[in-house]
Each structure stands twice: as C-alpha cells, then as structure tokens.
Write an enzyme that holds these catalytic residues in place. Structure first.
Site, PDB file in Angstrom:
ATOM      1  N   GLU A 162      28.558  37.130  45.128  1.00 43.68           N
ATOM      2  CA  GLU A 162      27.193  36.516  44.997  1.00 43.68           C
ATOM      3  C   GLU A 162      26.158  37.080  45.899  1.00 43.68           C
ATOM      4  OE1 GLU A 162      30.133  34.864  45.040  1.00 43.68           O
ATOM      5  OE2 GLU A 162      30.298  33.630  43.522  1.00 43.68           O
ATOM      6  N   ARG A 164      26.501  30.773  48.684  1.00 41.37           N
ATOM      7  CA  ARG A 164      27.209  32.037  49.281  1.00 41.37           C
ATOM      8  C   ARG A 164      25.852  33.065  49.686  1.00 41.37           C
ATOM      9  NH1 ARG A 164      33.252  33.588  48.503  1.00 41.37           N
ATOM     10  NH2 ARG A 164      34.102  31.772  49.546  1.00 41.37           N
ATOM     11  N   LYS A 183      48.671  36.393  33.464  1.00 42.61           N
ATOM     12  CA  LYS A 183      47.814  35.220  33.397  1.00 42.61           C
ATOM     13  C   LYS A 183      48.596  34.563  32.091  1.00 42.61           C
ATOM     14  CE  LYS A 183      43.449  33.565  34.775  1.00 42.61           C
ATOM     15  NZ  LYS A 183      42.322  33.821  35.254  1.00 42.61           N
TER      16      LYS A 183
HETATM   17  C1  TPP Z   1      32.777  32.306  45.414  1.00 40.36           C
HETATM   18  C2  TPP Z   1      33.231  31.936  44.018  1.00 40.36           C
HETATM   19  N1  TPP Z   1      32.846  32.522  42.901  1.00 40.36           N
HETATM   20  C3  TPP Z   1      33.348  32.447  41.855  1.00 40.36           C
HETATM   21  C4  TPP Z   1      34.103  31.466  41.396  1.00 40.36           C
HETATM   22  C5  TPP Z   1      34.890  31.124  40.068  1.00 40.36           C
HETATM   23  N2  TPP Z   1      36.129  31.706  40.129  1.00 40.36           N
HETATM   24  C6  TPP Z   1      37.043  30.738  40.049  1.00 40.36           C
HETATM   25  S1  TPP Z   1      38.657  31.624  39.805  1.00 40.36           S
HETATM   26  C7  TPP Z   1      37.871  33.119  39.353  1.00 40.36           C
HETATM   27  C8  TPP Z   1      38.518  34.346  38.925  1.00 40.36           C
HETATM   28  C9  TPP Z   1      39.572  34.714  40.318  1.00 40.36           C
HETATM   29  O1  TPP Z   1      40.261  35.695  39.818  1.00 40.36           O
HETATM   30  P1  TPP Z   1      41.585  35.797  40.733  1.00 40.36           P
HETATM   31  O2  TPP Z   1      41.454  35.565  41.999  1.00 40.36           O
HETATM   32  O3  TPP Z   1      41.961  37.166  40.168  1.00 40.36           O
HETATM   33  O4  TPP Z   1      42.545  34.618  39.935  1.00 40.36           O
HETATM   34  P2  TPP Z   1      43.333  34.447  38.760  1.00 40.36           P
HETATM   35  O5  TPP Z   1      42.091  33.459  37.946  1.00 40.36           O
HETATM   36  O6  TPP Z   1      43.328  35.774  37.919  1.00 40.36           O
HETATM   37  O7  TPP Z   1      44.394  33.661  38.949  1.00 40.36           O
HETATM   38  C10 TPP Z   1      36.515  32.791  39.464  1.00 40.36           C
HETATM   39  C11 TPP Z   1      35.317  34.172  39.412  1.00 40.36           C
HETATM   40  C12 TPP Z   1      34.987  30.819  42.743  1.00 40.36           C
HETATM   41  N3  TPP Z   1      35.960  30.019  42.549  1.00 40.36           N
HETATM   42  N4  TPP Z   1      34.344  31.152  43.929  1.00 40.36           N
END
Ligand code: TPP
Ligand code: DXP
Ligand code: MG
Length: 632
Positions: free
Chosen positions: A379, A407, A290
């Site tokens: 969630e 959700r 990242k």
């Molecule tokens: C249902 C849901 N819950 C929470 C989020 C908030 N959220 C956006 S990105 C993220 C982290 C995602 O991690 P990853 O898939 O590993 O992608 P990275 O950010 O590491 O590129 C979260 C928790 C979301 N978008 N959707």
C-alpha cells in the site's frame, strides 16, 4: 497426495478425539493423513455453512497438523500471517464446535485473536506482520533465557510487502534468535502473484532437483558435531554458489531449507523435527496448493478465496454476487467508471495493492493491461508510485480499501498531498464491512484524512452520485478521495453521462422542523427514513472536505438540534468538522454526533452491527429523543 473431496463425515473419528494439540500429539504419525482428510472435509462443510476464507485454509491443513504435532504449542509460538488460513488451527485448538459461529455476530473471529485462545499468539488480518511479531517473541524468549521457538507462517503474497522484508532484515542480523519463518508458497495471492519476488520463488521451485539432493545432504550434515557442521555448511554454500545463485533468504542471514511439499506429512514432519533443534534464524519454504482437496476450489482458488455460504456439493455459482445481494455494488460502479474514464483519457493509470477482484478491477486489467498495475501487497508503494506517475503528467487512480490505506498514511501526506499531486484514491470498504470484523472495518478514514491539507473528500450517498463523484474527483487538479462502502447502496441506477459536481456543496433532501439531520455518504438512507418519522430536515452533505459551511450555518439558523450521521468514528470524523464550523462561527447550536463509537467493533452481519451501535433507524430516533430530554 490429494485426499478428500467429499462432504464431511458426521463421525470424523480421529477428529473427535482431539480437543487440543496435546490430544493430537497422542496420535501415531501414520494416522495424520487420515486426520487431514477428516479435517479438510470438516472445513469444507463448515465454511459452506458460515462463509469464510476457504481456499487458503484447505491449503494449510497438513502444515497446521504438522506444526501442532511437532512443536510444543502454545509454549512454542505460532504466528499466522493474515490469519485467514487459521481454521484448521482453530479446530485443533479446541474451537471445533465454535466454528459454527465463525465470522457470525457474537461468534468466533475469522482471524486469530489473543482474546479467543492461548494458541492465538498474535492478532493478525492485515498482512505481513508475522515475521516482526514472531521475531519479537523469539527475542523475548532469548532475553529471558527461555527455550522455546517462535514460528512465523507467511504466504508468498504476504511476503511481498515491505514490512516482511524489514523484519527479515532485522532477524537475519540476530544470529542467535530462535526464529523459524515458514514461507507457505501456493503461487497465489488473492489473484495470481506479481513481482520480482514471485519470479525468484518460481526459480527456487524449478531448482527442486538441486534442493532435493541438498535435503539429503542436510540430514547428513545435521548429525555432525557443530564445528564440522559449520565447515560443511560453508562448503555446501560454496558448491551451491557454483550450481545456482543463493536464495535471497540466505543472503538475509537465514538458513534456507526447501522447497518441500506442504501436503506431504512424511516430508513435513521430519523437516520440522530437524528445524526444531536448530538454533538461529531458519527459513523453510513449503509448496502448497490453494483449495487443496476440494476440486472446485482447486480449479478456481480466486472465487473460493473468500466465500459466502454455499452448497458444497454444487459449489458457488460463478458470477453470483455475494456482496450486493444481486444489486449493483459500489465496487462494480467504480470498476465500470474506471473503464469508461480510461476510454476517454489516455492519462489514466490504475493501481491496486493486490486487490484486483475486491476493488472491481478485473475488467480494467483485461481491457487496459498497459495501464494497470497490481503492485502486490504494498500500500505504501502504491501511493508513492502514483505520486511519481502524477509528477510526469499521468492521472493515477489508486483503488484501496479504507482499512489498508492506514498502511500508507505517511506516503499519502508526504508524497501526494504535500506536493498537491492529482492522485485520486477510490476508497472502498469505507464503513463497517461485516464478517471480517474489527481488523477490516473502514472506521477511521474520515478522521485521519480530514486533517490533511489540499485533499478533497467525497462521500457519495448513492450509486449515481458515486459515479458522478468519481468523475469529478478525477477531473480535479489535486489529491482526492472518494469513499464508499462495501456492497450496494440505495439502488439508484447510475446515469451513463458524467458531469462535474460542485465541489464542497451539499443539498437539502427533505425539509422539516426543529431537527436537521446532516448525513454523510452511506447514512443518507437511514437519515431520510428517520426524517420521515419525526419530520426532520435531511441534508445530503456530500463532502467532508471542503465541508459545506454555508449549508451548515443555514441549518443551524433554522433548527434546534443538528444531528450528524456518518459511518466513521465519531471522534475526528465528519461530525467533528461540523462542530468545528459552528464553533468558529460562534453559533451555540446543539449538535448530536452519531457515528461509530470509540471502541473496536466486532464481526457480524452489517445490519446486526448497525443495530448494536445504534446506527439503524430506531437507534437514531432513540438518540434524538434522548437529546431532547431535559437533562441530556
Ligand atoms: C495489508 C493488507 N493488504 C491487503 C490484504 C488483503 N489480502 C488478504 S489475503 C491476501 C493475499 C495473501 O496472499 P498469501 O499471503 O500468499 O496467502 P494465500 O491467500 O495465498 O493463502 C490479500 C492481498 C491484507 N489482508 N492486508
Ligand atoms: C483476508 C483479507 O484481507 C481479504 O481476503 C478480505 O477478507 C477481503 O474482503 P472482501 O470480501 O470485503 O473483499
Ligand atoms: Mg499465497
């Protein structure tokens, strides 16, 4: 491997030649690392001007280039999970100029949208939907006899959600579906990753040596005729079983390949080229970083996960609050209250579905690690886990964004409310959130919560009210929801003392004539300003459930027009509750319901959006004036 760290070059020559992936495919493979440098520099510069999700985008530059280079997009379908990592994809698919308007009012979205480009095969932003959607596309191709691929690109954080596993479970059972799942593992969610899956992925990483050997074996195996390949593959699995346990993805029926370095185009390109020829469910595990290529983001990927505009040479000043414009935010008020409450009640436990920073729980996590649960992007589980804790006498506080609570609707009804359990929901981002847009606006929570029995719904109108309501909700013996918006409020400093508020009671804040404005939560400020303009009565309603019936009837008795104001869908929201009360009482008073219109609202600055939909003061006054016109 690391390339760029410098600001954008104004003459990014390779990038200049690319208006679509077809142009990209004209480049020599040897030119792609240079293109990756240019693209990364462009993104740093561009996001510093608009704000956006920087860290994840810097981490997927090479992967994006490789995917569009190897696959025949948009004929082959790429589905990006969450979609917060699609900026390189946007640039390579003809939206380089449009990046100047990213997440801005009337500009392009920060997420993929089908209406924006043919290359955006599926709209995402809520996580963990990509495997389901790509599987649907792969199956559609199979049913129609079309030879194309569907690819889901999913992060390690998003992979932790139940929905991703539901999709794997289905996909691994359909042997001839041409689905490729790419796990983009950067060992980060927004915050550091959590859970047993994360540990499994780490074990796979530590098995690199074995996997390296396996990769060479695979190249050999792939050149064998199919029956021999299959026999050899089974032998390989057997041998592997002796070396280390199978990956869970293989147990799900996928052909697992990896982990490989997701920044190394020399690994990515041949691996994807091979995968393109393989039939059946394939799983590629890539390792990325990242913030790759921007030292400040590499050092602090959490801070640079989602940023406002910044000076890319100086970076973001740590601690600068981009959400409240320097004022105390509702999120901070919640975070402070949580710690204060935990200090006086040992039964308090706090749960977040992967939103520690956004929900203001960093301090709590640090001070009360034993009572803090980051459950991952889960969630549904968060709510039912809270219900279980409540059954045993604990007092769970689930901090959740309005949009993500969608959700967990059944879990809230079936597991919490039906059993009347004292689970408290701190619902952040209720109302319009701004730059994230339609996928993230907290537009519906009042509509979908008001109908649930046993629930008490609090709508604080200012910061102090928020603190007192959090306390009152926590002390209440039953399910509660306190909903508050993104950013700051009226600027009322919260009192340190906490006292119980009378549940279901609103207050009159301004006495006027003819018109009564009934404001719910964040709309009080504009209601007071509008009230001053037309000498209207203004009530701070405070609760949507139980709603203050007595106050509504009193206002109805003394005014010609009642105007309800809420930052929620007008349909089914607080205003609908007011009209229901009046209808039940048989009072023929005119009601004007002002709230979010019956359409999805795009991204943009909160104030611009308020003006567009008429929730600003002039908009409210105009609607009231129209309501008094003879034929309205
Ligand atoms: C249902 C849901 N819950 C929470 C989020 C908030 N959220 C956006 S990105 C993220 C982290 C995602 O991690 P990853 O898939 O590993 O992608 P990275 O950010 O590491 O590129 C979260 C928790 C979301 N978008 N959707
Ligand atoms: C992509 C995603 O879902 C989150 O990163 C979200 O954009 C965070 O929003 P806030 O900035 O309001 O915390
Ligand atoms: Mg990740």
């Amino acid at each position: 491997m690391p390339h760029a760290t410098q600001p954008a070059s104004p003459r990014a020559s390779l990038l200049d030649r690319i208006a679509s992936p077809a142009d990209l495919r004209k480049l020599e493979a040897s030119e792609l690392p240079v293109l990756a440098d240019e693209l990364r520099n462009f993104l740093i510069d561009s996001v510093s001007r608009t704000g956006g999700h920087l860290s994840s985008n810097l981490g997927t530059v090479e992967l994006t280039i490789a995917l569009h280079y190897v696959f025949n997009t948009p004929e082959d379908r790429i589905v990006w999970d969450v979609g917060h990592q699609t900026y390189a994809h946007k640039v390579l698919t003809g939206r380089r100029e449009a990046m100047a308007g990213l997440r801005q009012y009337q500009g392009i979205s920060g997420f993929p949208r089908r209406c924006e480009s043919d290359y955006d095969t599926f709209g995402t932003a809520h996580s963990s939907t990509s495997i389901s959607a790509a599987l649907g596309m792969a199956e559609a191709a199979r049913l129609r006899g079309e030879d194309r691929r569907a690819i889901a690109v999913i992060g390690d954080g998003a992979m932790s959600a139940g929905m991703a596993f539901e999709a794997l479970n289905n996909a691994g059972d359909i042997h001839d579906t041409n689905l490729l799942v790419i796990l983009n593992d950067n060992e980060m969610s927004i915050s550091p990753p959590v859970g047993a899956l994360n540990k499994h992925l780490s074990r796979l990483l530590s098995g690199r040596i074995y996997n390296g050997a396996r990769k060479i074996g695979k190249r050999f195996l792939e050149n064998l005729p199919p029956p021999v390949f299959e026999l050899a593959r089974r032998t390989e699995e057997h041998v592997k079983g002796m070396v280390m346990p199978g990956t869970m993805f293989e147990e799900f029926g996928f052909n697992y390949i990896g982990p490989i370095d997701g920044h190394d185009l020399e690994s990515l390109l041949p691996t994807l080229q091979n995968l393109r020829t393989l039939k059946g469910p394939q799983f590629l595990h890539v390792i990325t970083r990242k913030g790759q290529g921007y030292k400040l983001a590499e050092a602090d990927p959490i801070l640079y996960h989602g940023v406002s505009k910044f000076d890319h040479t100086a970076g973001i000043a740590t601690g600068k609050d981009s959400k409240g414009g320097g004022k105390l935010t509702y999120t901070q008020i919640f975070g402070d209250w949580l710690c204060d409450m935990a200090a006086i009640d040992k039964r308090l436990v706090a749960i977040t579905p992967a939103m520690r920073e956004g929900s203001g729980m960093v301090r709590f996590a640090h001070e009360y690690p034993d009572r803090y649960y980051d459950v991952g992007i889960a969630e549904q589980h968060a709510l039912t886990f809270g219900a279980g804790l409540a059954c045993e006498g604990f007092k769970p506080v689930v901090a959740i964004y309005s949009t993500f609570l969608q959700r967990a609707y059944d879990q809230f009804i079936h597991d919490v409310a039906l059993q009347n359990l004292p689970v408290m929901m701190a619902i952040d981002r209720a109302g319009l959130v701004g730059a994230d847009g339609a996928t993230h606006h907290g537009a519906f929570d009042l509509s979908y919560l008001a109908c649930i029995p046993n629930l008490t719904i609090f709508c604080p109108a200012d910061e102090n009210e928020c603190r007192q309501m959090l306390y009152t909700a926590y002390m209440h013996d039953g399910p509660t929801a306190v909903r508050y918006p993104r950013g700051s409020g009226l600027g009322v400093t919260p009192m340190a003392d906490m006292s119980l508020m009378p549940i279901g009671k609103g207050e009159i804040r301004r006495q006027g004539k003819r018109t009564a404005l009934l404001a719910f939560g964040s709309m009080l400020g504009n209601a007071l300003k509008a009230g001053d303009e037309i000498d209207a009565t203004v009530a701070n309603m405070r609760f949507v459930k139980p709603i203050d019936r007595e106050l509504i009837l009193q206002l109805a008795a003394g005014h010609e027009l009642l105007v309800t104001l809420e930052e929620n869908a007008t349909i089914g929201g607080a205003g609908s509750e007011v009209t229901r009360v009046l209808h039940e009482a048989g009072l023929p008073v005119r009601v004007l319901q002002i709230g979010l219109p019956d359409r999805f609202i795009d991204h943009g600055d909160h104030a611009q959006l308020f003006t567009e939909i008429g929730l600003d003061v002039p908009g409210i006054l105009k609607r009231i004036e129209e309501a008094y016109q003879p034929n309205s």
